[in-house]
Enzyme design. Structure first.
Site, PDB file in Angstrom:
ATOM      1  N   ASP A   1     -85.290  22.561   4.609  1.00  0.00           N
ATOM      2  CA  ASP A   1     -86.710  22.264   4.823  1.00  0.00           C
ATOM      3  C   ASP A   1     -87.349  23.310   5.739  1.00  0.00           C
ATOM      4  O   ASP A   1     -88.556  23.266   5.994  1.00  0.00           O
ATOM      5  CB  ASP A   1     -86.913  20.832   5.347  1.00  0.00           C
ATOM      6  CG  ASP A   1     -86.300  20.610   6.711  1.00  0.00           C
ATOM      7  OD1 ASP A   1     -85.609  21.509   7.221  1.00  0.00           O
ATOM      8  OD2 ASP A   1     -86.523  19.515   7.284  1.00  0.00           O
ATOM      9  N   SER A   2     -86.551  24.283   6.207  1.00  0.00           N
ATOM     10  CA  SER A   2     -87.115  25.472   6.858  1.00  0.00           C
ATOM     11  C   SER A   2     -88.064  26.171   5.889  1.00  0.00           C
ATOM     12  O   SER A   2     -88.886  27.003   6.293  1.00  0.00           O
ATOM     13  CB  SER A   2     -85.998  26.426   7.294  1.00  0.00           C
ATOM     14  OG  SER A   2     -85.073  26.632   6.246  1.00  0.00           O
TER      15      SER A   2
ATOM     16  N   ASP B   1     -81.968  19.840   1.012  1.00  0.00           N
ATOM     17  CA  ASP B   1     -82.293  19.249   2.318  1.00  0.00           C
ATOM     18  C   ASP B   1     -83.314  18.127   2.141  1.00  0.00           C
ATOM     19  O   ASP B   1     -84.303  18.292   1.414  1.00  0.00           O
ATOM     20  CB  ASP B   1     -82.896  20.355   3.208  1.00  0.00           C
ATOM     21  CG  ASP B   1     -82.575  20.170   4.672  1.00  0.00           C
ATOM     22  OD1 ASP B   1     -81.847  19.230   5.016  1.00  0.00           O
ATOM     23  OD2 ASP B   1     -83.049  21.008   5.479  1.00  0.00           O
TER      24      ASP B   1
ATOM     25  N   LYS C   1     -78.545  17.074   2.257  1.00  0.00           N
ATOM     26  CA  LYS C   1     -78.342  17.144   3.716  1.00  0.00           C
ATOM     27  C   LYS C   1     -79.428  16.334   4.410  1.00  0.00           C
ATOM     28  O   LYS C   1     -80.586  16.358   3.979  1.00  0.00           O
ATOM     29  CB  LYS C   1     -78.386  18.596   4.207  1.00  0.00           C
ATOM     30  CG  LYS C   1     -78.224  18.717   5.727  1.00  0.00           C
ATOM     31  CD  LYS C   1     -78.018  20.147   6.201  1.00  0.00           C
ATOM     32  CE  LYS C   1     -79.286  20.910   6.438  1.00  0.00           C
ATOM     33  NZ  LYS C   1     -80.210  20.342   7.444  1.00  0.00           N
TER      34      LYS C   1
ATOM     35  N   GLU D   1     -80.651  14.928   8.594  1.00  0.00           N
ATOM     36  CA  GLU D   1     -80.458  15.085  10.032  1.00  0.00           C
ATOM     37  C   GLU D   1     -80.227  13.733  10.691  1.00  0.00           C
ATOM     38  O   GLU D   1     -80.877  12.748  10.320  1.00  0.00           O
ATOM     39  CB  GLU D   1     -81.695  15.753  10.659  1.00  0.00           C
ATOM     40  CG  GLU D   1     -81.928  17.164  10.162  1.00  0.00           C
ATOM     41  CD  GLU D   1     -83.125  17.848  10.818  1.00  0.00           C
ATOM     42  OE1 GLU D   1     -83.700  17.293  11.780  1.00  0.00           O
ATOM     43  OE2 GLU D   1     -83.497  18.937  10.344  1.00  0.00           O
TER      44      GLU D   1
ATOM     45  N   GLU E   1     -75.816  22.475  14.938  1.00  0.00           N
ATOM     46  CA  GLU E   1     -76.852  23.454  15.315  1.00  0.00           C
ATOM     47  C   GLU E   1     -77.016  23.519  16.838  1.00  0.00           C
ATOM     48  O   GLU E   1     -77.225  22.491  17.508  1.00  0.00           O
ATOM     49  CB  GLU E   1     -78.191  23.097  14.651  1.00  0.00           C
ATOM     50  CG  GLU E   1     -79.291  24.093  15.047  1.00  0.00           C
ATOM     51  CD  GLU E   1     -80.498  24.112  14.132  1.00  0.00           C
ATOM     52  OE1 GLU E   1     -80.496  23.429  13.104  1.00  0.00           O
ATOM     53  OE2 GLU E   1     -81.450  24.848  14.472  1.00  0.00           O
TER      54      GLU E   1
HETATM   55  O1  KIV Z   1     -83.639  23.771   6.954  1.00  0.00           O
HETATM   56  C1  KIV Z   1     -82.784  24.578   7.344  1.00  0.00           C
HETATM   57  O2  KIV Z   1     -82.844  25.794   7.116  1.00  0.00           O
HETATM   58  C2  KIV Z   1     -81.658  24.057   8.111  1.00  0.00           C
HETATM   59  C3  KIV Z   1     -80.763  25.050   8.771  1.00  0.00           C
HETATM   60  C4  KIV Z   1     -81.347  25.358  10.093  1.00  0.00           C
HETATM   61  C5  KIV Z   1     -79.373  24.566   8.843  1.00  0.00           C
HETATM   62  O3  KIV Z   1     -81.512  22.867   8.236  1.00  0.00           O
END
Ligand code: KIV
Length: 284
Positions: A48-49, A87, A117, A119, A186
């Site tokens: 989600d970056s 993500d 993924k 969090e 992280e």
């Molecule tokens: O969204 C992302 O790029 C991430 C990385 C920082 C692991 O979660």
């Protein structure tokens, strides 16, 4: 060309056993995914970056399920060998187990990724267990969790005090026991990441977690110098592609303005006899 073998979760379990490092990078588009797959990466995270490096948001919390899916699909279409992690955006899994299974199901089924993924640590262990039970492999993410970074006091190293380190360790154990096959660690001290890596059976992937993790992940734009807003301490910039691209575009602008481009090499012409006819026809 020999058939390329797609990497599966047991391959990563085996790599951990054998002490072979697992490589992961983010990618958000078809060409980026083609490139990193060809380079030989083991895992792609469609992170989600995306919100920050591709969509121009200030942080990651604004990213939606639909935006994630739009970027996961072309990545999945591009890869032959590597494992694709989708993500889960903020608030797509936080409300209830049912909501989490519904949205993770969309990411897995519509997006076509190999795992999802999310969090969160101990608080999310029951959700992780439910998603795994539904048949979707889960990748956890603890330590510095960008979606809730404001509650953590910003983008800061986590787990430095004894109490904070115990909490991160307990988060890792809870996710491992809930059935997560991997955990992103992280921005935590490398010694803590090493203890977690020894303690859990799932694989650990560090981003600012030190060299003892089972593998490493970095953001595509960070290692290529394509994101200029800030560069965290754990990022190594392997190439300054922004500078190369900037110079190329500036050269193009300059050559057009100076009437140097397009030169004959980049131009089509027609025969003189045909040209005479066309001039007569055009009355010029
Ligand atoms: O969204 C992302 O790029 C991430 C990385 C920082 C692991 O979660």
């Amino acid at each position: 060309m020999a058939d390329v073998q797609k990497l599966m979760i047991p391959d990563f379990v085996q790599m951990k056993k054998e002490g072979k490092k697992i490589t992961e990078i983010t990618a958000y588009s078809y060409p980026q995914a083609l490139l990193v797959d060809e380079a030989g990466i083991d895992m792609i995270l469609v992170g989600d970056s995306l919100g920050m490096v591709e969509l121009g948001y200030a942080g990651t919390t604004g990213v939606t399920m639909d935006e994630m899916l739009e970027h996961v699909k072309p990545v999945v279409r591009a890869v032959k060998r590597c494992h694709v992690v989708g993500d889960m955006p903020f608030m797509s899994y936080n409300i209830s187990k049912e909501q989490a299974i519904t949205n993770c199901g969309r990411m897995f089924k519509e997006g076509g990724c190999d795992s999802i993924k999310l969090e969160g640590g101990q608080d999310f262990a029951p959700t992780v267990q439910a998603i795994v039970k539904a048949g979707i492999p889960v990748f956890g993410h603890i330590g510095l969790t960008p979606q809730t970074s404001s509650a953590l006091g910003g983008f800061k190293v986590q787990g430095k005090s004894v109490d904070a380190a115990k909490k991160v360790l307990d988060d890792a154990i809870a996710l491992d026991q809930a059935g997560a096959f991997a955990i992103t660690l992280e921005a935590i001290p490398r010694q803590l990441a090493q203890i977690i890596t020894q303690k859990v059976k799932c694989i650990t992937i560090g981003i600012g977690g030190g060299i003892e993790c089972d593998g490493q992940v970095l953001v595509f734009h960070d290692i290529l110098g394509l994101f200029k807003r800030f560069t965290p301490k754990f990022v190594k910039v392997y190439a300054n592609i922004w500078d190369l691209e900037l110079k190329a575009v500036q050269d193009y602008i300059g050559e057009v303005r100076e009437k140097k481009f397009p030169s004959d090499e980049y131009t089509f012409t027609m025969k003189e006899e045909a040209l005479d006819e066309i001039r007569k026809y055009a009355h010029i």
